[in-house]
Design a protein around this motif. Structure first.
Motif, PDB file in Angstrom:
ATOM      1  N   ILE A 123       0.840  -1.200   0.000  1.00  0.00           N
ATOM      2  CA  ILE A 123       0.000   0.000   0.000  1.00  0.00           C
ATOM      3  C   ILE A 123       0.875   1.251   0.000  1.00  0.00           C
ATOM      4  CG2 ILE A 123      -1.614   1.368   1.392  1.00  0.00           C
ATOM      5  CD1 ILE A 123      -2.830  -1.313   2.339  1.00  0.00           C
ATOM      6  N   ARG A 124       1.879   1.267   0.865  1.00  0.00           N
ATOM      7  CA  ARG A 124       2.733   2.452   0.979  1.00  0.00           C
ATOM      8  C   ARG A 124       3.508   2.714  -0.314  1.00  0.00           C
ATOM      9  NH1 ARG A 124       3.088   0.578   6.552  1.00  0.00           N
ATOM     10  NH2 ARG A 124       2.300   2.269   7.909  1.00  0.00           N
ATOM     11  N   ILE A 125       4.019   1.668  -0.941  1.00  0.00           N
ATOM     12  CA  ILE A 125       4.770   1.851  -2.188  1.00  0.00           C
ATOM     13  C   ILE A 125       3.872   2.464  -3.259  1.00  0.00           C
ATOM     14  CG2 ILE A 125       5.871   0.630  -4.111  1.00  0.00           C
ATOM     15  CD1 ILE A 125       6.945  -1.376  -1.999  1.00  0.00           C
ATOM     16  N   ILE A 126       2.663   1.939  -3.393  1.00  0.00           N
ATOM     17  CA  ILE A 126       1.735   2.445  -4.414  1.00  0.00           C
ATOM     18  C   ILE A 126       1.359   3.894  -4.122  1.00  0.00           C
ATOM     19  CG2 ILE A 126      -0.575   2.170  -5.409  1.00  0.00           C
ATOM     20  CD1 ILE A 126      -0.269  -0.875  -4.859  1.00  0.00           C
ATOM     21  N   ARG A 127       1.101   4.200  -2.854  1.00  0.00           N
ATOM     22  CA  ARG A 127       0.729   5.570  -2.487  1.00  0.00           C
ATOM     23  C   ARG A 127       1.898   6.539  -2.666  1.00  0.00           C
ATOM     24  NH1 ARG A 127      -2.714   5.147   3.170  1.00  0.00           N
ATOM     25  NH2 ARG A 127      -4.665   4.369   2.276  1.00  0.00           N
ATOM     26  N   LEU A 152      -1.169  -9.994  -2.524  1.00  0.00           N
ATOM     27  CA  LEU A 152      -0.875  -8.763  -1.788  1.00  0.00           C
ATOM     28  C   LEU A 152      -1.298  -7.524  -2.581  1.00  0.00           C
ATOM     29  CD1 LEU A 152       2.590  -9.767  -0.354  1.00  0.00           C
ATOM     30  CD2 LEU A 152       0.604  -9.129   1.025  1.00  0.00           C
ATOM     31  N   VAL A 153      -1.038  -7.533  -3.884  1.00  0.00           N
ATOM     32  CA  VAL A 153      -1.429  -6.394  -4.708  1.00  0.00           C
ATOM     33  C   VAL A 153      -2.948  -6.316  -4.816  1.00  0.00           C
ATOM     34  CG1 VAL A 153      -1.326  -5.406  -7.031  1.00  0.00           C
ATOM     35  CG2 VAL A 153       0.751  -6.289  -5.958  1.00  0.00           C
ATOM     36  N   ALA A 157      -5.402  -3.185  -3.522  1.00  0.00           N
ATOM     37  CA  ALA A 157      -6.012  -2.452  -4.631  1.00  0.00           C
ATOM     38  C   ALA A 157      -7.065  -1.451  -4.180  1.00  0.00           C
ATOM     39  CB  ALA A 157      -6.602  -3.433  -5.645  1.00  0.00           C
ATOM     40  N   PHE A 158      -7.939  -1.854  -3.291  1.00  0.00           N
ATOM     41  CA  PHE A 158      -8.952  -0.934  -2.783  1.00  0.00           C
ATOM     42  C   PHE A 158      -8.400  -0.070  -1.653  1.00  0.00           C
ATOM     43  CE2 PHE A 158     -12.355  -0.084   0.365  1.00  0.00           C
ATOM     44  CZ  PHE A 158     -13.140   0.772  -0.398  1.00  0.00           C
ATOM     45  N   MET A 159      -7.562  -0.670  -0.819  1.00  0.00           N
ATOM     46  CA  MET A 159      -7.086   0.002   0.390  1.00  0.00           C
ATOM     47  C   MET A 159      -6.231   1.234   0.118  1.00  0.00           C
ATOM     48  SD  MET A 159      -8.429  -1.411   2.956  1.00  0.00           S
ATOM     49  CE  MET A 159      -9.311  -2.901   3.413  1.00  0.00           C
ATOM     50  N   VAL A 160      -5.660   1.341  -1.076  1.00  0.00           N
ATOM     51  CA  VAL A 160      -4.812   2.503  -1.353  1.00  0.00           C
ATOM     52  C   VAL A 160      -5.604   3.808  -1.327  1.00  0.00           C
ATOM     53  CG1 VAL A 160      -3.077   1.209  -2.659  1.00  0.00           C
ATOM     54  CG2 VAL A 160      -5.043   2.214  -3.864  1.00  0.00           C
ATOM     55  N   ILE A 165      -6.043   3.609   6.838  1.00  0.00           N
ATOM     56  CA  ILE A 165      -5.070   2.519   6.871  1.00  0.00           C
ATOM     57  C   ILE A 165      -3.768   3.094   6.314  1.00  0.00           C
ATOM     58  CG2 ILE A 165      -5.728   1.599   4.588  1.00  0.00           C
ATOM     59  CD1 ILE A 165      -5.029  -1.204   5.735  1.00  0.00           C
ATOM     60  N   CYS A 166      -2.662   2.780   6.965  1.00  0.00           N
ATOM     61  CA  CYS A 166      -1.366   3.375   6.605  1.00  0.00           C
ATOM     62  C   CYS A 166      -1.501   4.895   6.528  1.00  0.00           C
ATOM     63  CB  CYS A 166      -0.873   2.818   5.270  1.00  0.00           C
ATOM     64  SG  CYS A 166      -0.668   1.029   5.229  1.00  0.00           S
ATOM     65  N   SER A 167      -2.082   5.472   7.563  1.00  0.00           N
ATOM     66  CA  SER A 167      -2.424   6.888   7.540  1.00  0.00           C
ATOM     67  C   SER A 167      -1.208   7.811   7.571  1.00  0.00           C
ATOM     68  CB  SER A 167      -3.358   7.218   8.712  1.00  0.00           C
ATOM     69  OG  SER A 167      -2.779   6.824   9.946  1.00  0.00           O
TER      70      SER A 167
END
Length: 304
Positions: A123-127, A152-153, A157-160, A165-167
């Motif tokens: 998530i962090r990498i994508i964000r 994992l991806v 996908a939705f969580m990004v 989450i990962c605020s």
């Protein structure tokens, strides 16, 4: 603007930058596309999408090739930290030729699990990269690391886009387009070549990049052997090695073009699509947003 007001504005901007510095690896908002390709090992992203990555990079778009494990058991003759360092050096050289950024996570090869901790890393990498496109393996594959990268991806996908989450990293305002790279597995369903890209114009560039990862082809990687090494031209015979590599990748990429000819005809038209020799193919993942044909042409700006 009066000088005191101008000075105040400058100081305010500096304060904001100090309080909220750009995340490491993030790219500026310059209007260019941002693409993250996830592979399980230091070679997978380069093999599966290296040609398309080179095409994006040539147009000034931002591409990051990520290995979710460090590849530390991916050789028949060596392992551990020295192998991980060797493979990191290999992909850095390869990615420099492609024009992409490199990231290798420090997770042991063969030990990747679909944990919450690893999901948060994805998530962090994508964000942080503010990705428009995310590419990964499909979640059914012979190798557990490949499968779990796909899972994992998918889970990210939705969580990004979810704020709490990962605020510590700002959420994306729009879900990226998620794609799978091609494979030959038939169950639960065969790979679908929804988007097929000609890599004819960057084929030599991709070969030059792959040449920089000798541990995986000239030496055979985890499935190699002394017999394999003996069949490959020696390191001293660079021209012979490159010819050996070209022969194998000509077969591989021309096989993709033949297999997904229908897609090439769709995206390039009947005349040009019929002439394509080498291709890379991608399947649209239903976990992301489904792009329209018009949006695909924006995301893949090398289509005619």
């Amino acid at each position: 603007m009066k000088r005191p007001a101008l000075l105040h504005c400058v100081m305010l901007c500096l304060s904001v930058n100090l309080l909220f510095p750009m995340e490491a690896g993030a790219v500026e908002n310059d209007g260019k596309l941002r693409i993250v390709v996830f592979g399980a090992h230091p070679d997978d992203a380069q093999y599966k999408a290296g040609g398309t990555a080179a095409k994006w990079a040539k147009l000034g778009h931002h591409v990051k090739l990520v290995s979710v494990t460090n590849g530390d058991i991916g050789h028949w003759q060596s392992a551990g930290g020295p192998l991980a360092q060797r493979r990191l050096a290999e992909v850095k050289k390869a990615d420099a030729i492609v024009g992409a950024e490199t990231q290798v996570l420090d997770i042991h090869d063969g030990e990747l699990m679909p944990t919450l901790e690893n999901r948060q890393k994805i998530i962090r990498i994508i964000r942080e990269y503010r990705a428009d496109i995310v590419i990964s393996h499909r979640p059914w594959d012979y190798h557990p690391d490949h499968r779990y990268v796909g899972i994992l991806v998918q889970d990210a996908a939705f969580m990004v886009t979810v704020p709490y989450i990962c605020s510590d990293v700002p959420p994306l305002k729009k879900n990226p387009v998620f794609l799978y790279s091609s494979d030959g597995f038939q169950k639960p369903y065969p790979f679908q070549g929804d988007i097929v890209v000609s890599v004819d114009d960057v084929f030599d560039q991709k070969l030059a990049a792959i040449h920089e990862m000798p541990s995986q082809h000239y030496e055979g990687g985890a499935g190699g052997s002394e017999e394999h090494v003996q069949r490959v031209p020696s390191e001293a015979d660079e021209a012979g090695r490159k010819a050996w590599l070209r022969d194998r990748w000509t077969q591989r990429q021309s096989g993709e073009a033949k297999r997904f000819r229908e897609g090439l005809l769709k995206w390039y038209g009947p005349e040009k699509g019929a002439e394509v020799k080498y291709a890379e193919a991608f399947e649209i993942c239903e976990y992301g947003r489904k792009p329209t044909p018009e949006e695909i042409r924006i995301l893949f700006p090398f289509f005619p």
